[in-house]
Scaffold this motif. Structure first.
Motif, PDB file in Angstrom:
ATOM      1  N   HIS A  52      -6.073  43.296  40.962  1.00 12.77           N
ATOM      2  CA  HIS A  52      -5.646  44.481  40.489  1.00 12.77           C
ATOM      3  C   HIS A  52      -6.780  45.274  39.628  1.00 12.77           C
ATOM      4  O   HIS A  52      -7.754  44.775  39.595  1.00 12.77           O
ATOM      5  CB  HIS A  52      -4.477  44.519  39.785  1.00 12.77           C
ATOM      6  N   HIS A  54      -7.264  46.326  36.496  1.00 10.47           N
ATOM      7  CA  HIS A  54      -7.748  46.556  35.352  1.00 10.47           C
ATOM      8  C   HIS A  54      -8.947  45.621  34.860  1.00 10.47           C
ATOM      9  O   HIS A  54      -9.645  44.833  35.643  1.00 10.47           O
ATOM     10  CB  HIS A  54      -6.761  45.650  34.716  1.00 10.47           C
ATOM     11  N   HIS A  57     -10.445  42.208  35.169  1.00  9.70           N
ATOM     12  CA  HIS A  57     -10.377  41.601  36.317  1.00  9.70           C
ATOM     13  C   HIS A  57     -11.296  41.941  37.368  1.00  9.70           C
ATOM     14  O   HIS A  57     -11.599  41.345  38.379  1.00  9.70           O
ATOM     15  CB  HIS A  57      -8.938  41.749  37.031  1.00  9.70           C
ATOM     16  N   HIS A 108       3.261  45.347  37.210  1.00 13.93           N
ATOM     17  CA  HIS A 108       2.092  45.158  36.301  1.00 13.93           C
ATOM     18  C   HIS A 108       0.946  46.340  36.416  1.00 13.93           C
ATOM     19  O   HIS A 108       0.864  47.083  35.568  1.00 13.93           O
ATOM     20  CB  HIS A 108       1.366  43.910  36.125  1.00 13.93           C
ATOM     21  N   ASP A 125      -2.190  39.196  37.093  1.00 15.44           N
ATOM     22  CA  ASP A 125      -1.327  39.186  35.954  1.00 15.44           C
ATOM     23  C   ASP A 125       0.299  39.599  36.533  1.00 15.44           C
ATOM     24  O   ASP A 125       0.991  39.909  35.650  1.00 15.44           O
ATOM     25  CB  ASP A 125      -1.556  40.449  35.086  1.00 15.44           C
TER      26      ASP A 125
HETATM   27 ZN   LIG Z   1      -3.907  43.323  34.086  1.00 15.26          ZN
END
Ligand SMILES: [Zn+2]
Length: 233
Positions: A52, A54, A57, A108, A125
């Motif tokens: 994802h 973020h 990551h 998320h 996550d």
């Molecule tokens: Zn995240």
């Protein structure tokens, strides 16, 4: 084939999935710890998988590409600033002689995906040991359906999550169910691993079904109430 945890930031894990001396890194939020690992283990980087968008990551990708140019970076559309191959949820693809199954796990983030390969689930996550990610999208029913999807995987599936939140998650679960003997037993095991500097992960889907209160929630409302409680824990 092995999976190794590379620590990043305060409590992130970059997972190194290795097959016959080739390494795939999952969610490299930082380049330096991953570069150290690749140098020390003297193995080439064969590819990068992103779950994802973020920063914790994905932000290590440019630094890794400086040292390993032309490395394929596979990720969902929301990671398009970093991914060279955009993968659709529910796709499968072959790399390293293995079949990777892509599982949609929104909630998320909207475009969050997980990868299942060799019975190993790299879930970012979406799911943590004894917990799950915050629902930043506000779409609690999406996250609830995500957890149902993950719960349906075989019990032996190993869970490689993106953070070391297990101790706090278990303490939260014990605040909800103070007399739960299984939670106490698992917390003791986890404390022992952490004291030795080892990750609490991987968990398994079978164990999560026993200890993860979020997987046990039977309605979206019950899930949201629990998630709200955890957000304020
Ligand atoms: Zn995240």
């Amino acid at each position: 084939m092995t999976v190794t945890a590379i620590k990043a930031f305060e409590d992130n894990y970059i997972w190194a999935y290795e097959v016959d001396g080739s390494v795939f890194l999952i969610d490299p939020g930082q380049a330096d710890p991953a570069l150290d690992y690749l140098r020390t283990s003297d193995q080439p980087l064969a590819g990068i998988l992103l779950t994802h968008e973020h920063y914790d990551h994905v932000d290590g990708v440019p630094g890794l590409l400086e040292t390993y140019p032309n490395t394929e970076v596979i990720g969902p559309a929301e990671t398009k600033a970093f991914a060279t191959t955009i993968i659709q949820a529910e796709d499968t693809f072959e790399r390293l002689g293995k079949t990777f199954q892509v599982i949609p796990v929104p909630g998320h983030t909207k475009g969050h995906i997980a990868y299942l390969v060799d019975g190993k689930l790299f879930c970012g996550d979406a799911l943590f040991m004894a917990g799950c990610g915050r629902v930043f999208t506000g779409d609690y029913s999406a996250q609830y359906e995500t957890l149902k999807r993950l719960k349906a995987l075989p019990d032996a599936s190993e869970v490689y999550a993106g953070h070391e939140y297990t101790r706090t998650n278990l303490n939260f679960a014990l605040s909800v169910e103070p007399n739960n003997a299984k939670l106490k037993e698992v917390l003791k095991d986890v404390e022992a691993k952490l004291a030795q500097g080892k990750p609490s992960l991987p968990s398994t889907i079978g164990l999560e079904k026993e200890i993860n209160l979020f997987l046990q929630a039977n309605t979206v409302e019950a899930f949201k109430a629990l998630r709200d409680q955890r957000d304020n824990f």
